[in-house]
Design an enzyme around this catalytic site. Structure first.
Site, PDB file in Angstrom:
ATOM      1  N   LYS A 113      22.019  35.562  85.729  1.00 47.13           N
ATOM      2  CA  LYS A 113      23.184  35.474  85.125  1.00 47.13           C
ATOM      3  C   LYS A 113      24.361  34.525  86.063  1.00 47.13           C
ATOM      4  O   LYS A 113      25.090  33.884  85.810  1.00 47.13           O
ATOM      5  CB  LYS A 113      23.977  36.686  85.255  1.00 47.13           C
ATOM      6  CG  LYS A 113      23.509  37.609  83.898  1.00 47.13           C
ATOM      7  CD  LYS A 113      24.328  38.838  83.506  1.00 47.13           C
ATOM      8  CE  LYS A 113      23.496  39.503  82.211  1.00 47.13           C
ATOM      9  NZ  LYS A 113      22.366  40.122  82.408  1.00 47.13           N
TER      10      LYS A 113
HETATM   11  C1  PLP Z   1      21.469  40.336  81.296  1.00 46.26           C
HETATM   12  C2  PLP Z   1      19.807  40.456  81.555  1.00 46.26           C
HETATM   13  C3  PLP Z   1      19.009  40.298  80.617  1.00 46.26           C
HETATM   14  C4  PLP Z   1      19.215  40.224  79.225  1.00 46.26           C
HETATM   15  O1  PLP Z   1      19.869  38.726  79.047  1.00 46.26           O
HETATM   16  P1  PLP Z   1      20.578  38.552  77.670  1.00 46.26           P
HETATM   17  O2  PLP Z   1      21.324  37.122  77.736  1.00 46.26           O
HETATM   18  O3  PLP Z   1      21.459  39.436  77.490  1.00 46.26           O
HETATM   19  O4  PLP Z   1      19.551  38.524  76.610  1.00 46.26           O
HETATM   20  C5  PLP Z   1      17.583  40.292  81.144  1.00 46.26           C
HETATM   21  N1  PLP Z   1      17.290  40.573  82.353  1.00 46.26           N
HETATM   22  C6  PLP Z   1      18.388  40.740  83.205  1.00 46.26           C
HETATM   23  C7  PLP Z   1      17.894  41.106  84.784  1.00 46.26           C
HETATM   24  C8  PLP Z   1      19.633  40.621  82.989  1.00 46.26           C
HETATM   25  O5  PLP Z   1      20.721  40.728  84.042  1.00 46.26           O
END
Ligand code: PLP
Length: 465
Positions: A113
Protein backbone atom coordinates in the site's frame (compact mmCIF):
# COMPACT_ATOMS: atom_id res chain seq x y z
CA UNK A 1 -7.65 13.44 -18.74
CA UNK A 2 -11.31 13.35 -17.79
CA UNK A 3 -12.86 11.00 -15.24
CA UNK A 4 -16.43 9.69 -15.17
CA UNK A 5 -18.44 7.90 -12.49
CA UNK A 6 -19.36 4.22 -12.72
CA UNK A 7 -22.95 5.21 -11.91
CA UNK A 8 -23.05 7.71 -14.75
CA UNK A 9 -24.70 10.57 -12.87
CA UNK A 10 -21.88 12.51 -11.22
CA UNK A 11 -20.08 15.45 -12.69
CA UNK A 12 -17.03 14.74 -14.89
CA UNK A 13 -13.80 15.74 -13.13
CA UNK A 14 -10.11 16.11 -13.91
CA UNK A 15 -7.35 14.27 -11.99
CA UNK A 16 -7.14 16.93 -9.29
CA UNK A 17 -10.90 16.72 -8.80
CA UNK A 18 -11.05 12.93 -8.44
CA UNK A 19 -8.05 12.84 -6.11
CA UNK A 20 -9.65 15.35 -3.76
CA UNK A 21 -13.17 13.90 -4.02
CA UNK A 22 -12.49 10.17 -3.51
CA UNK A 23 -16.01 8.84 -4.02
CA UNK A 24 -18.29 10.30 -6.73
CA UNK A 25 -21.38 12.23 -5.58
CA UNK A 26 -23.70 9.63 -7.15
CA UNK A 27 -22.14 6.89 -5.00
CA UNK A 28 -20.04 5.56 -7.89
CA UNK A 29 -16.28 5.29 -8.38
CA UNK A 30 -14.32 7.45 -10.79
CA UNK A 31 -12.64 5.86 -13.82
CA UNK A 32 -10.80 7.44 -16.77
CA UNK A 33 -13.08 8.37 -19.66
CA UNK A 34 -10.66 6.55 -21.97
CA UNK A 35 -7.38 4.75 -21.37
CA UNK A 36 -4.00 5.73 -22.81
CA UNK A 37 -2.32 2.87 -24.69
CA UNK A 38 1.32 1.92 -25.14
CA UNK A 39 2.63 0.40 -28.37
CA UNK A 40 5.09 -2.49 -28.37
CA UNK A 41 7.84 0.07 -29.03
CA UNK A 42 6.71 2.22 -26.09
CA UNK A 43 6.88 -0.83 -23.84
CA UNK A 44 10.28 -1.91 -25.20
CA UNK A 45 11.57 1.59 -24.40
CA UNK A 46 10.80 1.09 -20.68
CA UNK A 47 13.56 -1.48 -20.44
CA UNK A 48 16.48 -0.28 -18.32
CA UNK A 49 14.68 2.78 -16.90
CA UNK A 50 14.51 3.43 -13.16
CA UNK A 51 11.23 2.68 -11.38
CA UNK A 52 10.51 6.42 -11.06
CA UNK A 53 11.11 6.94 -14.79
CA UNK A 54 8.76 4.11 -15.76
CA UNK A 55 6.21 5.57 -13.34
CA UNK A 56 6.53 8.92 -15.09
CA UNK A 57 5.75 7.42 -18.51
CA UNK A 58 2.79 5.36 -17.24
CA UNK A 59 1.22 8.00 -14.97
CA UNK A 60 1.76 11.10 -17.12
CA UNK A 61 -1.37 10.76 -19.32
CA UNK A 62 -3.61 10.12 -16.27
CA UNK A 63 -2.68 13.43 -14.62
CA UNK A 64 -2.58 15.54 -17.78
CA UNK A 65 -4.10 18.97 -17.16
CA UNK A 66 -3.64 18.74 -13.38
CA UNK A 67 0.15 18.45 -12.95
CA UNK A 68 3.00 19.67 -15.13
CA UNK A 69 5.68 17.21 -16.22
CA UNK A 70 8.16 18.85 -13.86
CA UNK A 71 5.78 18.64 -10.89
CA UNK A 72 4.97 14.99 -11.54
CA UNK A 73 8.58 14.04 -12.09
CA UNK A 74 9.72 15.68 -8.85
CA UNK A 75 7.00 13.85 -6.88
CA UNK A 76 7.83 10.47 -8.40
CA UNK A 77 11.57 10.87 -7.84
CA UNK A 78 10.99 11.71 -4.18
CA UNK A 79 8.45 8.92 -3.66
CA UNK A 80 10.20 6.01 -5.33
CA UNK A 81 13.76 7.15 -4.77
CA UNK A 82 14.17 7.84 -1.09
CA UNK A 83 11.15 6.23 0.54
CA UNK A 84 11.76 2.68 -0.71
CA UNK A 85 14.67 0.72 0.67
CA UNK A 86 15.63 -1.36 -2.32
CA UNK A 87 17.52 -0.07 -5.37
CA UNK A 88 14.98 -1.71 -7.70
CA UNK A 89 12.02 -0.34 -5.65
CA UNK A 90 9.97 -3.41 -6.67
CA UNK A 91 12.49 -6.27 -7.12
CA UNK A 92 11.67 -9.64 -8.70
CA UNK A 93 12.92 -12.73 -6.88
CA UNK A 94 13.02 -16.04 -8.74
CA UNK A 95 11.64 -19.03 -6.82
CA UNK A 96 11.56 -21.67 -9.55
CA UNK A 97 12.17 -22.31 -13.24
CA UNK A 98 9.05 -20.37 -14.17
CA UNK A 99 8.08 -18.71 -10.87
CA UNK A 100 8.83 -15.29 -9.45
CA UNK A 101 7.63 -13.07 -6.62
CA UNK A 102 7.45 -9.32 -7.07
CA UNK A 103 8.43 -7.83 -3.71
CA UNK A 104 6.28 -4.81 -2.99
CA UNK A 105 7.19 -4.47 0.68
CA UNK A 106 10.31 -2.31 0.70
CA UNK A 107 8.43 0.90 1.52
CA UNK A 108 8.19 2.57 4.94
CA UNK A 109 5.41 0.33 6.34
CA UNK A 110 6.45 -2.94 4.69
CA UNK A 111 3.29 -3.48 2.63
CA UNK A 112 2.42 -2.77 -1.01
CA UNK A 113 0.00 0.00 0.00
CA UNK A 114 3.03 2.30 0.37
CA UNK A 115 3.35 2.42 -3.44
CA UNK A 116 0.09 4.33 -3.68
CA UNK A 117 -0.17 6.10 -0.33
CA UNK A 118 3.31 7.65 -0.39
CA UNK A 119 2.33 9.26 -3.67
CA UNK A 120 -1.21 10.15 -2.62
CA UNK A 121 0.17 12.12 0.36
CA UNK A 122 2.17 14.24 -2.09
CA UNK A 123 -0.85 14.79 -4.34
CA UNK A 124 -2.89 15.97 -1.33
CA UNK A 125 -0.09 18.32 -0.31
CA UNK A 126 0.20 19.79 -3.77
CA UNK A 127 -3.51 20.27 -4.47
CA UNK A 128 -4.37 21.65 -1.00
CA UNK A 129 -1.56 24.22 -1.29
CA UNK A 130 -2.74 25.19 -4.76
CA UNK A 131 -6.36 25.57 -3.62
CA UNK A 132 -5.50 27.14 -0.25
CA UNK A 133 -7.54 24.38 1.43
CA UNK A 134 -7.14 22.13 4.43
CA UNK A 135 -8.02 18.44 4.36
CA UNK A 136 -8.98 16.10 7.15
CA UNK A 137 -8.44 12.43 6.50
CA UNK A 138 -10.55 10.10 8.56
CA UNK A 139 -10.13 6.35 8.27
CA UNK A 140 -10.65 3.07 10.04
CA UNK A 141 -8.09 0.32 9.85
CA UNK A 142 -7.74 -3.28 10.83
CA UNK A 143 -4.08 -3.20 9.87
CA UNK A 144 -2.01 -2.17 6.86
CA UNK A 145 -3.99 0.73 5.41
CA UNK A 146 -3.75 2.82 8.56
CA UNK A 147 0.01 2.79 8.87
CA UNK A 148 0.58 3.31 5.13
CA UNK A 149 -1.82 6.28 5.12
CA UNK A 150 -0.19 7.79 8.20
CA UNK A 151 3.29 7.46 6.70
CA UNK A 152 2.04 9.05 3.48
CA UNK A 153 0.54 12.07 5.29
CA UNK A 154 2.85 12.64 8.28
CA UNK A 155 4.18 16.16 8.59
CA UNK A 156 2.22 17.49 5.60
CA UNK A 157 1.18 21.11 6.08
CA UNK A 158 -2.48 21.18 5.06
CA UNK A 159 -3.49 17.64 5.94
CA UNK A 160 -4.53 16.17 9.30
CA UNK A 161 -5.10 12.46 9.66
CA UNK A 162 -7.31 10.75 12.23
CA UNK A 163 -7.00 6.97 12.17
CA UNK A 164 -9.31 4.72 14.15
CA UNK A 165 -8.40 1.19 15.15
CA UNK A 166 -10.36 -1.27 17.29
CA UNK A 167 -8.74 -1.24 20.73
CA UNK A 168 -6.79 -4.41 21.45
CA UNK A 169 -7.75 -5.98 18.13
CA UNK A 170 -4.81 -5.15 15.86
CA UNK A 171 -1.42 -6.82 16.14
CA UNK A 172 1.25 -5.07 18.20
CA UNK A 173 3.46 -4.46 15.14
CA UNK A 174 0.53 -2.95 13.29
CA UNK A 175 -0.53 -0.74 16.23
CA UNK A 176 3.00 0.47 16.89
CA UNK A 177 3.57 1.29 13.22
CA UNK A 178 0.74 3.81 13.63
CA UNK A 179 1.04 5.01 17.20
CA UNK A 180 4.80 5.65 17.22
CA UNK A 181 4.44 8.30 14.52
CA UNK A 182 4.71 11.40 16.71
CA UNK A 183 3.62 14.29 14.49
CA UNK A 184 1.31 17.21 15.15
CA UNK A 185 -0.95 16.22 12.23
CA UNK A 186 -1.33 12.51 13.14
CA UNK A 187 -3.98 11.48 15.67
CA UNK A 188 -4.41 7.79 16.42
CA UNK A 189 -7.64 6.81 18.13
CA UNK A 190 -8.33 3.43 19.71
CA UNK A 191 -12.06 2.79 19.75
CA UNK A 192 -13.68 0.60 22.38
CA UNK A 193 -15.30 -1.67 19.80
CA UNK A 194 -14.73 -3.81 16.72
CA UNK A 195 -13.40 -2.89 13.29
CA UNK A 196 -17.00 -2.73 12.04
CA UNK A 197 -17.78 -0.19 14.81
CA UNK A 198 -14.82 1.91 13.63
CA UNK A 199 -16.05 1.77 10.04
CA UNK A 200 -19.58 2.70 11.09
CA UNK A 201 -18.23 5.75 12.96
CA UNK A 202 -16.30 6.88 9.89
CA UNK A 203 -19.36 6.43 7.72
CA UNK A 204 -21.49 8.43 10.16
CA UNK A 205 -19.01 11.32 9.99
CA UNK A 206 -19.02 11.26 6.18
CA UNK A 207 -22.82 11.19 6.11
CA UNK A 208 -23.02 14.34 8.25
CA UNK A 209 -22.58 16.78 5.37
CA UNK A 210 -22.26 19.89 7.54
CA UNK A 211 -19.44 18.26 9.49
CA UNK A 212 -17.89 16.88 6.32
CA UNK A 213 -17.70 20.30 4.67
CA UNK A 214 -16.58 22.08 7.84
CA UNK A 215 -13.43 19.98 8.26
CA UNK A 216 -12.84 19.09 4.58
CA UNK A 217 -13.22 15.37 5.13
CA UNK A 218 -11.65 12.96 2.66
CA UNK A 219 -10.90 9.24 2.48
CA UNK A 220 -7.79 7.29 1.60
CA UNK A 221 -9.23 3.85 0.91
CA UNK A 222 -8.82 2.26 -2.50
CA UNK A 223 -11.95 3.86 -3.92
CA UNK A 224 -9.57 6.77 -4.61
CA UNK A 225 -8.52 6.48 -8.26
CA UNK A 226 -5.00 7.78 -7.55
CA UNK A 227 -4.31 4.63 -5.54
CA UNK A 228 -5.23 2.30 -8.39
CA UNK A 229 -3.24 4.43 -10.82
CA UNK A 230 -0.01 4.21 -8.82
CA UNK A 231 -0.29 0.42 -8.75
CA UNK A 232 -0.38 0.05 -12.55
CA UNK A 233 3.33 0.84 -12.75
CA UNK A 234 4.81 -2.29 -11.20
CA UNK A 235 2.95 -4.58 -13.60
CA UNK A 236 4.92 -2.86 -16.35
CA UNK A 237 8.32 -2.96 -14.63
CA UNK A 238 7.92 -6.67 -13.80
CA UNK A 239 6.68 -7.69 -17.26
CA UNK A 240 9.43 -5.74 -19.02
CA UNK A 241 12.08 -7.32 -16.80
CA UNK A 242 10.74 -10.75 -17.84
CA UNK A 243 10.70 -10.05 -21.56
CA UNK A 244 7.65 -7.94 -22.43
CA UNK A 245 6.48 -7.05 -24.99
CA UNK A 246 7.95 -10.12 -26.72
CA UNK A 247 6.96 -12.58 -23.99
CA UNK A 248 3.62 -12.68 -22.13
CA UNK A 249 3.48 -12.81 -18.32
CA UNK A 250 0.81 -13.97 -15.84
CA UNK A 251 0.24 -12.44 -12.42
CA UNK A 252 -1.25 -13.90 -9.25
CA UNK A 253 -2.55 -11.20 -6.91
CA UNK A 254 -3.55 -11.64 -3.25
CA UNK A 255 -6.88 -9.84 -3.31
CA UNK A 256 -9.24 -8.18 -0.86
CA UNK A 257 -10.80 -5.02 -2.21
CA UNK A 258 -9.93 -5.84 -5.87
CA UNK A 259 -7.80 -2.66 -6.07
CA UNK A 260 -4.40 -4.16 -6.75
CA UNK A 261 -5.62 -6.70 -9.30
CA UNK A 262 -7.79 -4.07 -10.99
CA UNK A 263 -4.56 -2.12 -11.60
CA UNK A 264 -3.27 -5.24 -13.39
CA UNK A 265 -6.38 -5.29 -15.56
CA UNK A 266 -5.78 -1.63 -16.45
CA UNK A 267 -2.15 -2.41 -17.36
CA UNK A 268 -3.41 -5.15 -19.69
CA UNK A 269 -6.01 -2.81 -21.16
CA UNK A 270 -3.23 -0.28 -21.85
CA UNK A 271 -1.45 -2.80 -24.04
CA UNK A 272 0.72 -4.88 -21.67
CA UNK A 273 0.93 -8.50 -22.76
CA UNK A 274 -0.59 -10.18 -19.67
CA UNK A 275 -1.82 -13.70 -20.32
CA UNK A 276 -3.84 -14.31 -17.17
CA UNK A 277 -4.63 -12.46 -13.95
CA UNK A 278 -5.25 -14.76 -10.98
CA UNK A 279 -7.48 -13.55 -8.15
CA UNK A 280 -5.99 -15.18 -5.04
CA UNK A 281 -8.34 -15.08 -2.05
CA UNK A 282 -8.33 -16.54 1.45
CA UNK A 283 -11.51 -18.05 2.96
CA UNK A 284 -13.23 -14.72 2.30
CA UNK A 285 -13.86 -15.93 -1.20
CA UNK A 286 -16.62 -13.82 -2.73
CA UNK A 287 -14.59 -13.31 -5.92
CA UNK A 288 -13.56 -16.96 -6.27
CA UNK A 289 -17.23 -17.95 -5.87
CA UNK A 290 -18.26 -15.40 -8.49
CA UNK A 291 -15.78 -16.90 -10.96
CA UNK A 292 -17.12 -20.39 -10.22
CA UNK A 293 -20.84 -19.64 -10.28
CA UNK A 294 -21.48 -16.30 -11.99
CA UNK A 295 -23.19 -15.04 -8.85
CA UNK A 296 -21.67 -12.26 -6.71
CA UNK A 297 -23.00 -12.83 -3.22
CA UNK A 298 -22.04 -11.42 0.13
CA UNK A 299 -20.95 -13.97 2.77
CA UNK A 300 -19.78 -13.88 6.39
CA UNK A 301 -16.34 -12.44 7.13
CA UNK A 302 -13.85 -14.93 8.61
CA UNK A 303 -10.66 -14.05 10.50
CA UNK A 304 -7.69 -15.66 8.70
CA UNK A 305 -3.89 -15.73 8.72
CA UNK A 306 -3.98 -13.08 5.97
CA UNK A 307 -6.08 -10.41 7.73
CA UNK A 308 -5.57 -7.67 5.15
CA UNK A 309 -7.79 -9.69 2.82
CA UNK A 310 -10.56 -10.43 5.32
CA UNK A 311 -13.14 -8.60 3.24
CA UNK A 312 -16.39 -9.83 1.73
CA UNK A 313 -17.37 -6.92 -0.47
CA UNK A 314 -14.70 -5.91 -2.97
CA UNK A 315 -15.48 -2.26 -3.69
CA UNK A 316 -13.26 -1.93 -6.75
CA UNK A 317 -15.09 -4.76 -8.49
CA UNK A 318 -17.59 -2.04 -9.43
CA UNK A 319 -14.96 -0.52 -11.72
CA UNK A 320 -14.64 -3.82 -13.61
CA UNK A 321 -18.43 -4.24 -13.69
CA UNK A 322 -18.65 -0.87 -15.40
CA UNK A 323 -16.54 -2.20 -18.28
CA UNK A 324 -18.45 -5.50 -18.35
CA UNK A 325 -21.69 -3.56 -18.63
CA UNK A 326 -20.40 -1.70 -21.70
CA UNK A 327 -19.52 1.33 -19.55
CA UNK A 328 -23.17 1.85 -18.71
CA UNK A 329 -23.92 3.58 -15.41
CA UNK A 330 -27.46 2.19 -15.51
CA UNK A 331 -26.09 -1.34 -15.89
CA UNK A 332 -23.85 -0.94 -12.83
CA UNK A 333 -26.68 0.59 -10.84
CA UNK A 334 -28.96 -2.38 -11.54
CA UNK A 335 -26.31 -4.77 -10.19
CA UNK A 336 -25.61 -2.58 -7.15
CA UNK A 337 -29.31 -2.18 -6.35
CA UNK A 338 -29.66 -5.97 -6.33
CA UNK A 339 -26.60 -6.24 -4.07
CA UNK A 340 -28.16 -3.80 -1.60
CA UNK A 341 -31.64 -5.34 -1.74
CA UNK A 342 -30.86 -9.06 -1.98
CA UNK A 343 -27.23 -9.34 -0.87
CA UNK A 344 -26.08 -10.44 -4.32
CA UNK A 345 -26.59 -10.45 -8.08
CA UNK A 346 -26.18 -12.87 -10.97
CA UNK A 347 -24.02 -11.74 -13.88
CA UNK A 348 -25.57 -11.74 -17.35
CA UNK A 349 -24.19 -14.63 -19.44
CA UNK A 350 -22.06 -12.38 -21.65
CA UNK A 351 -20.64 -10.54 -18.64
CA UNK A 352 -19.84 -13.82 -16.88
CA UNK A 353 -18.01 -15.14 -19.96
CA UNK A 354 -15.95 -11.94 -20.20
CA UNK A 355 -15.04 -12.17 -16.49
CA UNK A 356 -13.82 -15.75 -16.93
CA UNK A 357 -11.83 -14.86 -20.03
CA UNK A 358 -9.90 -12.17 -18.13
CA UNK A 359 -9.36 -13.78 -14.71
CA UNK A 360 -8.82 -17.08 -12.96
CA UNK A 361 -9.49 -17.36 -9.23
CA UNK A 362 -8.62 -19.64 -6.36
CA UNK A 363 -9.60 -19.79 -2.69
CA UNK A 364 -6.72 -20.72 -0.37
CA UNK A 365 -7.67 -21.52 3.22
CA UNK A 366 -5.43 -21.16 6.29
CA UNK A 367 -4.20 -24.77 6.16
CA UNK A 368 -3.14 -24.41 2.52
CA UNK A 369 -1.57 -21.00 3.32
CA UNK A 370 0.59 -22.49 6.10
CA UNK A 371 1.46 -25.54 3.99
CA UNK A 372 2.59 -23.21 1.18
CA UNK A 373 4.79 -21.08 3.47
CA UNK A 374 6.36 -24.30 4.75
CA UNK A 375 6.83 -25.91 1.31
CA UNK A 376 8.28 -22.76 -0.29
CA UNK A 377 10.73 -22.35 2.56
CA UNK A 378 11.78 -26.02 2.39
CA UNK A 379 12.26 -25.92 -1.39
CA UNK A 380 13.90 -22.51 -1.81
CA UNK A 381 14.74 -20.98 1.57
CA UNK A 382 12.38 -18.10 0.77
CA UNK A 383 10.22 -16.81 3.63
CA UNK A 384 6.85 -15.59 2.34
CA UNK A 385 4.24 -13.76 4.40
CA UNK A 386 0.74 -15.35 4.56
CA UNK A 387 -0.78 -12.99 1.93
CA UNK A 388 2.02 -13.77 -0.49
CA UNK A 389 1.62 -17.49 0.24
CA UNK A 390 -2.06 -17.27 -0.79
CA UNK A 391 -0.86 -15.82 -4.10
CA UNK A 392 1.86 -18.41 -4.65
CA UNK A 393 -0.56 -21.26 -4.01
CA UNK A 394 -3.19 -19.80 -6.35
CA UNK A 395 -0.57 -19.33 -9.10
CA UNK A 396 0.48 -22.97 -8.81
CA UNK A 397 -3.15 -24.16 -8.91
CA UNK A 398 -4.41 -21.92 -11.73
CA UNK A 399 -1.51 -21.45 -14.15
CA UNK A 400 0.41 -24.02 -16.23
CA UNK A 401 3.94 -24.72 -14.93
CA UNK A 402 5.50 -24.28 -18.35
CA UNK A 403 3.45 -21.41 -19.80
CA UNK A 404 4.05 -17.70 -19.40
CA UNK A 405 6.23 -16.74 -16.38
CA UNK A 406 4.14 -16.81 -13.19
CA UNK A 407 4.63 -13.73 -11.04
CA UNK A 408 3.07 -13.55 -7.58
CA UNK A 409 2.76 -10.14 -5.96
CA UNK A 410 4.45 -10.27 -2.53
CA UNK A 411 2.25 -7.76 -0.74
CA UNK A 412 3.73 -7.73 2.78
CA UNK A 413 7.04 -8.32 4.54
CA UNK A 414 7.02 -11.59 6.54
CA UNK A 415 7.98 -9.78 9.78
CA UNK A 416 4.58 -8.01 9.73
CA UNK A 417 2.96 -11.39 10.29
CA UNK A 418 5.76 -13.01 12.23
CA UNK A 419 3.64 -15.38 14.35
CA UNK A 420 2.02 -17.10 11.36
CA UNK A 421 5.36 -17.27 9.53
CA UNK A 422 7.13 -18.78 12.52
CA UNK A 423 4.42 -21.35 13.13
CA UNK A 424 4.64 -22.53 9.50
CA UNK A 425 8.38 -22.34 8.82
CA UNK A 426 10.13 -22.24 12.20
CA UNK A 427 11.77 -18.99 11.10
CA UNK A 428 11.26 -15.86 13.20
CA UNK A 429 11.47 -13.13 10.55
CA UNK A 430 13.30 -9.97 11.64
CA UNK A 431 12.09 -6.45 11.06
CA UNK A 432 14.31 -4.42 8.70
CA UNK A 433 16.89 -2.13 10.33
CA UNK A 434 14.78 1.04 10.10
CA UNK A 435 12.13 -0.60 12.25
CA UNK A 436 14.31 -2.67 14.54
CA UNK A 437 13.58 -0.39 17.53
CA UNK A 438 9.81 -0.33 16.93
CA UNK A 439 9.07 -1.95 20.27
CA UNK A 440 11.16 0.60 22.16
CA UNK A 441 9.58 3.71 20.59
CA UNK A 442 7.20 6.06 22.37
CA UNK A 443 3.52 5.60 21.47
CA UNK A 444 0.83 8.27 21.32
CA UNK A 445 -2.87 7.55 20.97
CA UNK A 446 -6.12 8.30 22.69
CA UNK A 447 -8.98 5.98 23.50
CA UNK A 448 -12.57 6.93 22.79
CA UNK A 449 -15.88 5.19 23.37
CA UNK A 450 -17.81 3.95 20.34
CA UNK A 451 -19.58 7.32 20.13
CA UNK A 452 -19.95 9.55 17.09
CA UNK A 453 -20.29 12.82 19.03
CA UNK A 454 -17.10 12.20 21.00
CA UNK A 455 -15.24 11.42 17.79
CA UNK A 456 -16.51 14.51 15.99
CA UNK A 457 -15.57 16.70 18.93
CA UNK A 458 -12.01 15.34 18.85
CA UNK A 459 -11.69 15.81 15.09
CA UNK A 460 -12.87 19.43 15.44
CA UNK A 461 -10.08 20.06 17.94
CA UNK A 462 -7.60 19.31 15.13
CA UNK A 463 -4.10 17.85 15.41
CA UNK A 464 -1.78 17.98 18.44
CA UNK A 465 -0.61 21.44 19.42
C1 PLP B 1 -4.49 -4.51 1.27
C2 PLP B 1 -3.72 -5.78 1.15
C3 PLP B 1 -4.07 -6.77 0.21
C4 PLP B 1 -5.32 -6.68 -0.66
O1 PLP B 1 -5.22 -5.65 -1.63
P1 PLP B 1 -6.54 -5.13 -2.39
O2 PLP B 1 -6.07 -4.02 -3.25
O3 PLP B 1 -7.48 -4.69 -1.31
O4 PLP B 1 -7.08 -6.28 -3.17
C5 PLP B 1 -3.27 -7.89 0.10
N1 PLP B 1 -2.18 -8.05 0.89
C6 PLP B 1 -1.80 -7.13 1.80
C7 PLP B 1 -0.61 -7.38 2.65
C8 PLP B 1 -2.55 -5.95 1.95
O5 PLP B 1 -2.17 -5.03 2.86
Amino acid sequence: MKYISTRGKAETLDFEGVTMAGLARDGGLYVPESLPTLSADDIRALSGLSYADVAFRIIRPFVAGSLTDAELKAMLDKTYGAAFRHPATAPLVQLGANDWVLELFHGPTLAFKDFALQLLGRFFDHFTAKRGQKLTILGATSGDTGSAAIEGCRGRDNVSIFMLHPKGRVSEVQRRQMTTVIEANVVNIAIDGTFDDCQALVKACFNDHAFRDRVGLTAVNSINWARVMAQIVYYFTAAVALGAPERPVSFSVPTGNFGDIFAGYIAKSMGLNIEKLVIATNSNDILARTLKTGRYERGDVFATLSPSMDIQISSNFERFLFDLAGRSGAGVEAYMDALAAEGGFTLEAGHYAALKAMFAAERVDDTATSDTMKAVFAATGYVADPHTAVGIRAAADCLPATGAPRVTLATAHPAKFGDAVKAATGVDPVLPAHMADLFAREERYITLANDKDALMARVLEGGWS
